[in-house]
Design a protein around this motif. Sequence first.
Motif, PDB file in Angstrom:
ATOM      1  N   ILE A  99       0.821  -1.200   0.000  1.00  0.00           N
ATOM      2  CA  ILE A  99       0.000   0.000   0.000  1.00  0.00           C
ATOM      3  C   ILE A  99       0.864   1.262   0.000  1.00  0.00           C
ATOM      4  O   ILE A  99       0.556   2.252  -0.663  1.00  0.00           O
ATOM      5  CB  ILE A  99      -0.963  -0.010   1.202  1.00  0.00           C
ATOM      6  CG1 ILE A  99      -1.945  -1.189   1.066  1.00  0.00           C
ATOM      7  CG2 ILE A  99      -1.733   1.303   1.297  1.00  0.00           C
ATOM      8  CD1 ILE A  99      -2.892  -1.331   2.227  1.00  0.00           C
ATOM      9  N   ASN A 148     -10.507  -0.723  -5.451  1.00  0.00           N
ATOM     10  CA  ASN A 148     -11.227  -1.721  -4.671  1.00  0.00           C
ATOM     11  C   ASN A 148     -12.725  -1.594  -4.924  1.00  0.00           C
ATOM     12  O   ASN A 148     -13.127  -1.399  -6.050  1.00  0.00           O
ATOM     13  CB  ASN A 148     -10.836  -1.619  -3.187  1.00  0.00           C
ATOM     14  CG  ASN A 148      -9.982  -2.812  -2.756  1.00  0.00           C
ATOM     15  OD1 ASN A 148     -10.380  -3.962  -2.915  1.00  0.00           O
ATOM     16  ND2 ASN A 148      -8.804  -2.540  -2.231  1.00  0.00           N
ATOM     17  N   SER A 182     -13.748   2.601  -3.909  1.00  0.00           N
ATOM     18  CA  SER A 182     -12.710   2.612  -2.872  1.00  0.00           C
ATOM     19  C   SER A 182     -11.325   2.713  -3.495  1.00  0.00           C
ATOM     20  O   SER A 182     -11.006   1.998  -4.444  1.00  0.00           O
ATOM     21  CB  SER A 182     -12.781   1.335  -2.029  1.00  0.00           C
ATOM     22  OG  SER A 182     -13.913   1.332  -1.195  1.00  0.00           O
ATOM     23  N   THR A 191      -7.876   2.257  -1.769  1.00  0.00           N
ATOM     24  CA  THR A 191      -7.262   1.905  -0.488  1.00  0.00           C
ATOM     25  C   THR A 191      -6.011   2.728  -0.219  1.00  0.00           C
ATOM     26  O   THR A 191      -5.766   3.151   0.917  1.00  0.00           O
ATOM     27  CB  THR A 191      -6.935   0.406  -0.464  1.00  0.00           C
ATOM     28  OG1 THR A 191      -8.086  -0.341  -0.886  1.00  0.00           O
ATOM     29  CG2 THR A 191      -6.542  -0.054   0.926  1.00  0.00           C
ATOM     30  N   ALA A 200      -6.800   6.081   1.034  1.00  0.00           N
ATOM     31  CA  ALA A 200      -7.579   6.054   2.275  1.00  0.00           C
ATOM     32  C   ALA A 200      -8.907   6.790   2.126  1.00  0.00           C
ATOM     33  O   ALA A 200      -9.289   7.617   2.961  1.00  0.00           O
ATOM     34  CB  ALA A 200      -6.770   6.634   3.435  1.00  0.00           C
ATOM     35  N   GLY A 247      -8.272   2.469   5.095  1.00  0.00           N
ATOM     36  CA  GLY A 247      -8.409   1.047   4.819  1.00  0.00           C
ATOM     37  C   GLY A 247      -9.605   0.701   3.963  1.00  0.00           C
ATOM     38  O   GLY A 247     -10.059  -0.457   3.969  1.00  0.00           O
ATOM     39  N   ASP A 305     -11.894  -0.798   1.503  1.00  0.00           N
ATOM     40  CA  ASP A 305     -11.761  -1.981   0.648  1.00  0.00           C
ATOM     41  C   ASP A 305     -13.086  -2.199  -0.073  1.00  0.00           C
ATOM     42  O   ASP A 305     -13.602  -1.272  -0.683  1.00  0.00           O
ATOM     43  CB  ASP A 305     -11.326  -3.182   1.492  1.00  0.00           C
ATOM     44  CG  ASP A 305     -10.559  -4.230   0.700  1.00  0.00           C
ATOM     45  OD1 ASP A 305     -10.984  -4.569  -0.420  1.00  0.00           O
ATOM     46  OD2 ASP A 305      -9.524  -4.719   1.188  1.00  0.00           O
ATOM     47  N   ARG A 343     -13.340  -2.126   6.094  1.00  0.00           N
ATOM     48  CA  ARG A 343     -12.133  -1.365   6.417  1.00  0.00           C
ATOM     49  C   ARG A 343     -10.998  -2.325   6.771  1.00  0.00           C
ATOM     50  O   ARG A 343     -10.978  -2.926   7.850  1.00  0.00           O
ATOM     51  CB  ARG A 343     -12.410  -0.374   7.537  1.00  0.00           C
ATOM     52  CG  ARG A 343     -13.355   0.754   7.085  1.00  0.00           C
ATOM     53  CD  ARG A 343     -13.499   1.817   8.149  1.00  0.00           C
ATOM     54  NE  ARG A 343     -12.180   2.341   8.517  1.00  0.00           N
ATOM     55  CZ  ARG A 343     -11.939   2.944   9.682  1.00  0.00           C
ATOM     56  NH1 ARG A 343     -12.908   3.088  10.568  1.00  0.00           N
ATOM     57  NH2 ARG A 343     -10.735   3.384   9.951  1.00  0.00           N
ATOM     58  N   TYR A 344     -10.084  -2.460   5.830  1.00  0.00           N
ATOM     59  CA  TYR A 344      -8.935  -3.348   5.970  1.00  0.00           C
ATOM     60  C   TYR A 344      -8.043  -2.862   7.108  1.00  0.00           C
ATOM     61  O   TYR A 344      -7.750  -1.676   7.221  1.00  0.00           O
ATOM     62  CB  TYR A 344      -8.159  -3.362   4.653  1.00  0.00           C
ATOM     63  CG  TYR A 344      -7.147  -4.459   4.516  1.00  0.00           C
ATOM     64  CD1 TYR A 344      -7.543  -5.771   4.309  1.00  0.00           C
ATOM     65  CD2 TYR A 344      -5.785  -4.183   4.576  1.00  0.00           C
ATOM     66  CE1 TYR A 344      -6.601  -6.789   4.168  1.00  0.00           C
ATOM     67  CE2 TYR A 344      -4.847  -5.191   4.440  1.00  0.00           C
ATOM     68  CZ  TYR A 344      -5.264  -6.487   4.234  1.00  0.00           C
ATOM     69  OH  TYR A 344      -4.327  -7.483   4.102  1.00  0.00           O
ATOM     70  N   THR A 389     -12.099  -7.434   4.264  1.00  0.00           N
ATOM     71  CA  THR A 389     -11.824  -7.171   2.851  1.00  0.00           C
ATOM     72  C   THR A 389     -13.037  -6.768   2.011  1.00  0.00           C
ATOM     73  O   THR A 389     -12.897  -6.005   1.060  1.00  0.00           O
ATOM     74  CB  THR A 389     -11.183  -8.407   2.195  1.00  0.00           C
ATOM     75  OG1 THR A 389     -12.042  -9.535   2.411  1.00  0.00           O
ATOM     76  CG2 THR A 389      -9.812  -8.693   2.810  1.00  0.00           C
TER      77      THR A 389
END
Length: 274
Positions: A114, A143, A157, A159, A162, A185, A187, A201-202, A228
């Motif tokens: 990331i 994502n 999304s 990632t 953010a 996070g 996802d 939220r990863y 995920t």
Amino acid sequence: MQIETLASGYGLIEGPRVDAAGNLYFSDVTNGGVYRRRPTGEIDTVVPKRRGVGGIALHADGGLVISGKNICHVKDGATRILFSREDAPGFNDLFTDAQGRVYTGTMKSDPFRIEGERIAGECWRIDAEGKGTQLYDGVLLTNGIGFSPDGTRIYHSDTARACVLVHALDASGRATPLPPIPAEGADGLAVDVEGGVWVARYRAGCAQRYLPDGRPDRRIDVPARMVTSLCFGGDDLRDLYIVSADNTSGSAQGGSIFRTRSEVAGLPAPFARI
């Protein structure tokens, strides 16, 4: 809120999608394969071995549309490639609009790294077999994708940034950027009938709902850190399925599938028709 564990022992689970019969389809990105969990709990292999499947859609003619190195339609063991790009090693999550077109993002850098410099990808609308339209670019780590209830906004999304990118869609399908929703996070995502945007939220161990104006609303914690993706299912579309790449109840359990109930129903996911 009660959280059920429906399955565990996988790697990185992605792409959950539920059909009208209550079958849950999901992928294992790292170990490969697309699977179907029946309402009885039995799990079948639908697409063996294929790695990197980040998104799944049900097709109106049967079978599944899945991502990976390309976007393809798999039905009865036969594979039909719908879209590919020589400049993109692969595609991640995907979703469909009311017309059955498929929206997806290109993955041009290692998704498991990331931090650091990344090659930005694009969001594509696949209009027909082999025909795609680029809506926008600048997506660092693509994502989850979804639409507002009236179809005039697309949520996407990113990632690495953010956040959830937000674009207004006009009648011609042209995308105009709007202020993003900050979401560390971010996802996979799903949208409910009130326009709430649910985001996996990863590394945060939760599914977080955001109001259409971007304000965080309710949060559902699950026994996993690497959350995920998620989707709605059930007869009333209030069953919320949340998937992960780990399980804090024990490392041996690995990627897991959880189910809980939402006070607000989710939007139905349209069939792919290309």
